[in-house]
Design a protein around this motif. Sequence first.
Motif, short mmCIF file in Angstrom:
data_model
loop_
_atom_site.label_atom_id
_atom_site.label_comp_id
_atom_site.label_asym_id
_atom_site.label_seq_id
_atom_site.Cartn_x
_atom_site.Cartn_y
_atom_site.Cartn_z
N ASN A 28 42.77 132.65 126.47
CA ASN A 28 41.74 131.93 127.21
C ASN A 28 42.36 130.66 127.79
N ALA A 29 41.91 130.29 128.97
CA ALA A 29 42.42 129.07 129.59
C ALA A 29 41.98 127.87 128.75
N LEU A 30 42.86 126.94 128.54
CA LEU A 30 42.56 125.83 127.64
C LEU A 30 41.33 125.04 128.08
N VAL A 31 41.20 124.74 129.35
CA VAL A 31 40.12 123.86 129.78
C VAL A 31 38.83 124.63 130.04
N GLU A 32 38.90 125.73 130.79
CA GLU A 32 37.67 126.46 131.13
C GLU A 32 37.28 127.47 130.06
N GLY A 33 38.25 127.92 129.28
CA GLY A 33 37.96 128.96 128.29
C GLY A 33 37.96 130.35 128.90
N ASP A 34 38.18 130.44 130.21
CA ASP A 34 38.12 131.72 130.91
C ASP A 34 39.24 132.66 130.43
N VAL A 35 38.95 133.97 130.48
CA VAL A 35 39.94 134.96 130.05
C VAL A 35 41.08 135.04 131.06
N ILE A 83 46.91 127.27 127.45
CA ILE A 83 46.13 128.41 126.98
C ILE A 83 45.76 128.25 125.51
N VAL A 84 44.85 129.11 125.07
CA VAL A 84 44.48 129.11 123.67
C VAL A 84 44.24 130.56 123.23
N ARG A 131 35.73 141.62 128.48
CA ARG A 131 36.44 140.37 128.79
C ARG A 131 36.92 140.34 130.24
N GLY A 179 32.71 139.73 131.94
CA GLY A 179 31.75 138.69 131.58
C GLY A 179 30.60 139.37 130.88
N GLY A 182 30.55 134.61 134.48
CA GLY A 182 31.96 134.86 134.19
C GLY A 182 32.64 135.41 135.43
N ASN A 225 34.80 133.47 141.16
CA ASN A 225 35.20 132.99 139.83
C ASN A 225 36.12 134.00 139.15
N ARG A 285 44.50 116.88 122.89
CA ARG A 285 44.73 118.33 122.99
C ARG A 285 45.24 118.66 124.38
N GLU A 299 46.69 123.74 119.11
CA GLU A 299 45.39 124.37 118.89
C GLU A 299 45.10 124.45 117.39
N LEU A 312 35.28 128.70 120.51
CA LEU A 312 35.79 129.47 121.64
C LEU A 312 35.22 130.87 121.50
N LEU A 314 34.09 134.69 123.74
CA LEU A 314 34.84 135.68 124.52
C LEU A 314 35.24 135.17 125.89
N HIS A 315 34.28 134.62 126.63
CA HIS A 315 34.54 134.28 128.03
C HIS A 315 34.66 132.79 128.28
N ALA A 316 34.36 131.99 127.28
CA ALA A 316 34.32 130.54 127.50
C ALA A 316 34.14 129.84 126.16
N TYR A 317 34.09 128.52 126.22
CA TYR A 317 33.73 127.76 125.03
C TYR A 317 32.22 127.87 124.82
N TRP A 339 28.79 127.94 128.41
CA TRP A 339 29.84 127.82 129.42
C TRP A 339 30.41 126.41 129.60
N LYS A 364 32.98 123.36 129.85
CA LYS A 364 34.44 123.17 129.95
C LYS A 364 34.86 122.20 128.87
N LEU A 365 36.04 122.42 128.32
CA LEU A 365 36.53 121.55 127.25
C LEU A 365 36.46 120.07 127.66
#
Lengths: 122, 556
Positions: free
Chosen positions: A34-41, A80-81, A105, A108, A115, A121, B26, B33, B47, B49-52, B95, B97-98
């Motif tokens: 997942n992207a670190l900032v958005e969390g997106d796959v 990433i995370v 994933r 969405g 998603g 997006n 971070r 992490e 965290l 599946l698709h987002a935080y 949804w 963002k961090l």
Amino acid sequence: MAEIWENFLYWKRKFTTDESAMARSYTPKVVTANALVEGDVIYLTADDRWSRRHEEAELIEDEAHAQLRLLHAQSQKGLIVGAYLADAKAGPDGPEPTHFREAFRTRGPSNYAHGKQETGNV
Amino acid sequence: MYRYSDFDAAFVAQRNAQFRSQVERRIDGSLTEDEFRPLRLMNGLYLQLHAYMLRVAVPYGTLSAAQMRQLAHIADRWDKGYGHFTTRQNIQFNWPKLTDVPDILDALAEVQMHAIQTSGNTIRNVTADHFAGAAADEIEDPRPTAELIRQWSTDHPEFQFLPRKFKIGITGSPNDRAVIKSHDIGLRIVRGGSGKIGYEVVVGGGLGRTPMIGQVIRPFLKKEDLLPYLEAIVSVYNLMGRRDNKYKARIKITVFENGMEAFRDAVEERFKVTRTEFSGIDQAVLRDIEAQFAAPAFRTAPTTAYETARDTDPVFRSWTDTNLADHRAPGHAIVTVSLKAHGATPGDATSAQMRLLADLADRYGHGELRISHEQNVILPHVHKSDLPALHAALKGEGLATANVGLISDIIACPGMDYCALATARSIPVAQEIATHFKAIGLEEEIGALKIKISGCINACGHHHVGHIGILGLDRAGVENYQITLGGDATENARIGERAGPGFAYDQVVPAIERLLRAYLSLRVDPAESFAVAFQRLGAEPFKAALYPAEAARDAA
Ligand code: HEM
Ligand code: SF4
């Protein structure tokens, strides 16, 4: 670090398995996170980018290479995370997920077009 | 309602500032992490599946209109215009963002809300009867006790690293609407022999992979002994609880493995000590808190407008039949606003719906709102003469569904549409059951029924205590759903029994339909609910309906 691993995995493979049999039995993988900032796959591509599309992922058919790519992904802590290897298969437009979790994933949630289903997006 | 003291406000502000700098570290790479994860979880940030996902506590399910408006603002500004209310009386934003989370936490603090201890092996948000302070059957409002427990447990130095998460639920009524027997500690306010008010203390309940119904550890605890006694239970658990295996770490297992006798003895022994450590200051704090929960000034007015509307408007009438509960003040009603419009996601509210609910709470409900563990919103204090106008206004945002307690009033966890731990989806199953039974016109005829759905063994959707429980699993890479029957979430709490092999995703609705058609043909009369009929008849006729092929084979 990477070289040490490469050597280790090479020797391990050489001495413990019949190479051709193993290549045949290994389920292909993609590296996903997942992207670190958005969390997106996101998916790791062969040219070392992170793509939001599964089709652009590098399809890895060799276990040793998969481990190396995973280590490479995990070293990118600031981007990433939660990187891991997910089963995949070759498809007409690029790699496709094989398990329904990974299929979700790529899209969405099913209750809203959120998603990656949102236009723009991906 | 409870207002933060200066201490509370300073504490939350300090935590938020810490978290802001942790997020910065971070992002700039100074925290890995592995280092950051426990820190974000301490602030309710997961965290998925698709987002935080940010989980915000709604303490004991009580919200003011201003807080609800702020949740709507957060949904619009930093999320996708909605929030998800959960079975633990929290709201989850799916949804964020961090980098926005520190701002969201500050926005929450503006209205005295936070996400502290909504995760981790700590004492979580204390849940309470959602009709607290309003119910006709109530002995005493449980919320002051819940607030006292919150103050005691928040940042409690000894209890930040318990063997596992710890959940406390409380009810002030004999009719348990807070599922206290599925909590690590359940509290029921009771009247003792002398007429004095105290607590019945239940311990060792829990759902998840090893569901257990809590047992009474103390039939009557004096009010002033509450915190020392809780302190004794939690500290005994802290020492005796297993840390070697996460699946055996909940207090239910500690009680089960040691036996209630031994556990009780250890608690009573420890209680002798903790009792001397509390100087009584907690009781002074409790009295202050109680003053802040004083009931609003209920008005005395005729209810003829209500009766007339019931006689003339069948839609209004059916809504009042399902969505109202008895209020303790004459002429008033408790209104449950359904977040389960047929086909909607159980528990989701759009920002527009949240704003409307806030406005209606201000106009008709003394500015108060409640979130139920059944994922609906409650206006606890509405005068009956205001109900026709309230009902008309609710229609504007699709909030007038008359289905509370019916088949479409389903609890469903986020499942694989959001949750990283899920083994199958739960939301679409809930949506399809709701729309299907409405389409075939059986909803009213089936009557009272509780269906509860979880997307994995963790049981966040309470499937074990549903009259019909549905558990989504992954069987060889395909979604598969196990059905349990006969669960009960009330004061007579009971774990449902597994009916048999699971069903494929598209076979769940047909299976439920067979089951309920069997019920309709077997019940004595329409007054006998599914749950009652099941207790009378046992599982066999219902299993036969679920598995007709097997039943035919057995008969042959
Ligand atoms: C990020 C999403 C979530 C995660 C990671 C999560 C995780 C878990 C886990 C691991 C358990 C099992 C605990 C155990 O057996 O020891 C559990 C139980 C539970 N969760 Fe969740 N959960 C999530 C979302 C939710 C939601 C949305 C709700 C409310 C709708 C919820 C309410 C509950 C409840 C009521 C239980 C069962 C009671 C018990 O603790 O025994 N959870 N959760
Ligand atoms: S029951 Fe499982 S799928 Fe559902 S929210 Fe809990 S952990 Fe996630």
